[in-house]
Design a protein around this motif. Structure first.
Motif, short mmCIF file in Angstrom:
data_model
loop_
_atom_site.label_atom_id
_atom_site.label_comp_id
_atom_site.label_asym_id
_atom_site.label_seq_id
_atom_site.Cartn_x
_atom_site.Cartn_y
_atom_site.Cartn_z
N VAL A 147 48.17 48.88 0.58
CA VAL A 147 47.38 47.74 0.09
C VAL A 147 48.28 46.52 0.00
CG1 VAL A 147 45.91 46.87 -1.75
CG2 VAL A 147 45.87 49.31 -1.17
N MET A 148 47.81 45.38 0.50
CA MET A 148 48.62 44.17 0.52
C MET A 148 47.78 42.97 0.08
SD MET A 148 50.73 44.67 4.07
CE MET A 148 49.25 44.50 5.08
N ILE A 149 48.45 41.95 -0.43
CA ILE A 149 47.85 40.64 -0.65
C ILE A 149 48.60 39.67 0.24
CG2 ILE A 149 47.42 38.77 -2.29
CD1 ILE A 149 47.27 40.80 -4.51
N ASP A 150 47.90 39.12 1.23
CA ASP A 150 48.52 38.22 2.20
C ASP A 150 49.77 38.83 2.82
OD1 ASP A 150 46.58 36.23 1.86
OD2 ASP A 150 47.66 35.33 0.19
N GLY A 151 49.71 40.12 3.09
CA GLY A 151 50.83 40.79 3.74
C GLY A 151 51.91 41.28 2.80
N VAL A 152 51.81 41.01 1.50
CA VAL A 152 52.81 41.46 0.53
C VAL A 152 52.33 42.78 -0.07
CG1 VAL A 152 53.98 40.95 -1.64
CG2 VAL A 152 53.55 39.11 0.02
N PRO A 153 53.12 43.87 0.05
CA PRO A 153 52.67 45.19 -0.41
C PRO A 153 52.37 45.21 -1.90
CG PRO A 153 54.62 45.37 0.99
CD PRO A 153 54.44 43.92 0.69
N LEU A 162 54.57 24.10 3.95
CA LEU A 162 55.18 24.89 2.90
C LEU A 162 54.08 25.28 1.91
CD1 LEU A 162 57.86 25.99 1.66
CD2 LEU A 162 57.96 23.87 0.32
N GLN A 163 54.06 26.56 1.52
CA GLN A 163 52.98 27.05 0.67
C GLN A 163 53.53 27.97 -0.42
OE1 GLN A 163 49.01 28.35 2.37
NE2 GLN A 163 49.82 30.33 1.76
N PHE A 164 53.03 27.76 -1.63
CA PHE A 164 53.41 28.58 -2.79
C PHE A 164 52.16 29.24 -3.34
CE2 PHE A 164 53.34 28.85 -7.43
CZ PHE A 164 54.47 29.62 -7.68
N SER A 165 52.25 30.53 -3.66
CA SER A 165 51.11 31.21 -4.28
C SER A 165 51.59 32.09 -5.42
CB SER A 165 50.33 32.03 -3.24
OG SER A 165 51.13 33.05 -2.70
N ILE A 225 54.60 36.46 -6.61
CA ILE A 225 54.96 35.08 -6.25
C ILE A 225 55.40 35.09 -4.79
CG2 ILE A 225 56.51 33.14 -6.67
CD1 ILE A 225 56.77 34.11 -9.55
N THR A 226 54.84 34.19 -4.00
CA THR A 226 55.19 34.11 -2.57
C THR A 226 55.43 32.66 -2.18
OG1 THR A 226 53.78 36.02 -2.08
CG2 THR A 226 54.48 34.67 -0.21
#
Length: 705
Positions: A97-103, A242-245, A294-295
């Motif tokens: 399971v990932m959020i925007d590719g982050v596991p 550049l994007q921060f989430s 945090i990404t």
């Protein structure tokens, strides 16, 4: 396309396609499961894309992503009716399971809580890529579930939405009423854009068809859930961004109830009642306790000739709290039970490049890059005992994926990933745990070590878009999985970690299928087979009362089908069927329900008589699976209980009564079917024998501005 409809389970079934719910728009659907955006008709594999509209439809009835996925994704096991997705495998294996590719999963100690990590109101779509894949590395033996979050859509202005709803039992209203509020706002000012979503929900008690409160193990009664998500972006120019989430998610059960335990072998359900404080469920509230992601992502769509670059770094902190269990007792030291916590910290960085080259009659795409990840995971007990010691994994991988489009209708994909993993564990001692006075495990001193894994995995696939009426594909893909190391360590039977069978498992996945599109009908069919020399099942040791891992070769096979019939502009029918089976090939025995789910069929009718009104009726069928015999005492053990079929019908509707206002309603389990979910029937572990939700209604309103 039908207007948002509000069934709890219906939405999930409203378009459970292998690809998409609008046949004429298939070529415009894009997926990022291969780490780049591409047209779905160029993907030679089974994919389910759940659109934002479908998510919003479901959200207006039930905010649980687990039930949404279970109903919309053929091959995914039925909904467990709880906060845990244990037993909810994808084609017989664990998905990543990932959020925007982050596991979000914790594969080093898989607590099966990865599905519940973000509120659906923050999502733009969900992409499910089925079958083992090496694209994202460890933990994706069954495929990937990727939550794609929303982007700001307003230009030089601000837009927003607020939704209020209440959910309650129609069987017995008392104490069942819950409330939910969610809001979102987004905008763009010159080169800067922003998106902020927030949701807060308090559940009432959940009741079964007889009006009793559902049991508390992984329960949702009296659960308090909150999610805060923000995404900030700055465009330096048309090519550079550049994007921060940031994502914060918490969902904990805060209740004054206690379980009245039953026994699935005796056909007696577990349910909950109000009790004095001294008898209430002990310990901390169970559930995710303030998990954070945090990404930071930088993209350049023209880093060099015909090439795009994406660089991202991410951090993740997870603390998932489990229920108090008497199986974690040790009377000799004064412990009557225990409560565990899975803690996981991930720090990762990725560099992905995408280069396009046009040859004579061939369009070639090369996707390549490097992934680095540091994952530190442990499972201590709240009382200070260490059940699973701290595991520190350092992973470095390089990959190359290629796609070749020949004469616009033949797509060939091939790729390779090389992964190197170091897993370090210090010296530790296994816990003495007692199920009874005479059934205790024996503590063991285990010497720590650093274990090295090196895995190279390959994939190749081909799709031929011969015509709208027939587009066949074949896919072979490998995945690497170092399995649930934490479960192996806590049940160690040798005194050196180097002697524990912790080898990585390589999964070989074969799939063949086709899609057909006619004037009003779309068909999709896929069959698959996956094999692995090392699996991850469990065997119950009656002497110690511990479920010990069994790493034996496995073979899993199955098939899925979909029919989408658009009868008219206002009426549409969708039906799906999925079947999966699997065996331990060394012992020639069937796999239990932790991996293998029963057959599942769905059907729904969507009717949109006007621009302001829509109705949906849906049907879910879960079939029998009875592969095992009871033991000498006549009881079933582990995950081998027999599963009997059940049926659920749902209805929902929405009415737009003003330009910016929508009212909605939904009813789950319309006919108040009295049933045990598939997992509750098959799991003989204590506390899982909880019945399904009885008739439950949702009413709400949404305002957009």
């Amino acid at each position: 396309m039908f207007k948002p409809s509000l069934t709890l389970i219906a939405l999930a079934v409203s378009a459970p396609s292998l690809a998409n719910d609008a046949p004429k728009d298939m070529e415009r659907i894009i997926v990022s499961g291969s780490r780049v955006i591409e047209s779905i008709d160029e993907v030679p594999a089974s994919i389910t894309v759940i659109s934002r509209k479908q998510i919003e439809d479901h959200l207006k009835v039930n905010p649980e992503l687990q039930s949404l996925l279970a109903q919309m994704v053929p091959g995914l096991a039925p909904d467990t009716g709880s906060s845990s997705n244990t037993g909810q495998s994808l084609r017989g294996r664990a998905p990543l399971v990932m959020i925007d590719g982050v596991p979000q999963s914790t594969p080093l100690r898989n607590g099966s809580l990865g599905v519940k990590t973000i509120d659906p109101s923050a999502l733009a779509r969900i992409e499910v890529i089925k079958g083992a894949t090496s694209v994202y590395g460890n933990g994706a033996s069954g495929g990937i579930i990727n939550y794609i979050t929303k982007q700001a859509t307003a230009h030089d202005t601000h837009q927003g939405q607020v939704s209020l709803s209440s959910r309650f039992s129609a069987v017995k209203l008392e104490e069942s009423t819950g409330a939910r509020i969610s809001g979102a706002i987004n905008g763009k000012v010159e080169n800067f854009d922003y998106l902020v979503t927030a949701s807060y929900e308090e559940n009432g008690v959940q009741r079964d068809a007889e009006g009793d409160i559902l049991g508390l193990q992984y329960g949702l009664s009296d659960a308090e859930t909150q999610n805060y998500f923000t995404k900030l972006g700055y465009d330096f120019d048309q090519e550079k961004r550049l994007q921060f989430s940031y994502n914060y998610f918490s969902s904990q059960q805060k209740t004054d109830l206690a379980d009245v335990p039953g026994d699935i072998n005796e056909g007696v359900k577990t349910y909950a009642i109000h009790v004095p404080e001294a008898l209430q469920k002990r310990g901390k509230p169970q559930g995710p306790d303030g998990n954070e992601n945090i990404t930071l992502k930088y993209t350049d769509s023209n880093i060099f000739a015909n090439s795009e670059m994406t660089l991202d770094v991410y951090t993740q902190d997870i603390e998932n709290v489990f229920f108090f269990s008497p199986n974690l007792a040790n009377p000799d030291e004064g412990y009557e039970g225990g409560q565990s916590i899975i803690r996981s910290e991930k720090r990762g960085a990725r560099a992905t490049f995408n280069t396009n080259v046009d040859f004579d009659g061939v369009e070639a795409t090369f996707i390549y890059g490097i992934d680095a990840l540091k994952d530190t995971t442990s499972q201590p007990l709240v009382d200070g005992r260490v059940w699973v010691p701290e595991m520190e994994m350092d992973s470095l991988a390089g990959f190359l994926q290629t796609k070749w489009v020949i004469n616009d209708d033949i797509i060939v994909k091939a790729g390779v990933r090389r992964e190197s993993i170091d897993l370090s564990v210090d010296d530790y001692e296994t816990l003495k745990l007692c199920r009874s006075e005479t059934q205790c495990s024996v503590p063991l001193q285990v010497k720590g070590d650093t274990i090295d894994y090196d895995a190279t995995t390959y994939n190749i696939a081909i799709k031929y878009n011969w015509s709208d009426s027939f587009s066949p594909f074949f896919n072979y893909s490998q995945g690497s999985d170092i399995a649930d190391i934490g479960r192996l360590l806590r049940a160690a039977t040798v005194d050196d970690i180097g002697l524990i069978q912790t080898e990585a498992s390589i999964i070989d996945n074969y799939e063949v299928g086709f899609s057909s599109l006619f004037d009003q009908v779309r068909l999709e069919v896929a069959a698959y087979r996956s094999t692995s020399e090392l699996g991850t099942t469990n065997s119950f040791n009656e002497a110690t009362g511990v479920y010990e891992p069994v790493r034996a070769p496995q073979e899993i096979w199955g098939y899925e089908g979909l029919v989408d019939y658009r009868i008219s502009k206002t009426l549409n029918v969708v039906a799906t069927y999925s079947y999966v089976e699997g065996k331990n090939t060394e012992a020639d025995v069937y796999l239990g329900s932790r991996q293998i789910s029963p057959p599942k069929a769905t059907a729904n009718v969507n009717w949109k008589p006007s621009d302001t009104l829509s109705l949906t009726v849906s049907y879910l069928y879960v079939g029998d699976r009875k592969r095992f015999s009871p033991n000498a005492d006549g009881d079933y053990i582990g995950d081998q209980g027999p599963i009997s079929s059940y049926n659920i019908v749902n209805i929902s509707g929405q009415y737009q009564f003003a330009d910016n206002w929508n009212a909605f309603m939904g009813v789950e389990n319309l006919f108040n079917s009295d049933y045990y979910p598939a997992r509750a029937q098959s799991y003989t572990y204590g506390g899982y024998n909880i019945k399904g939700l009885g008739t439950t209604a949702t009413l709400g309103v949404t305002y957009s501005f």
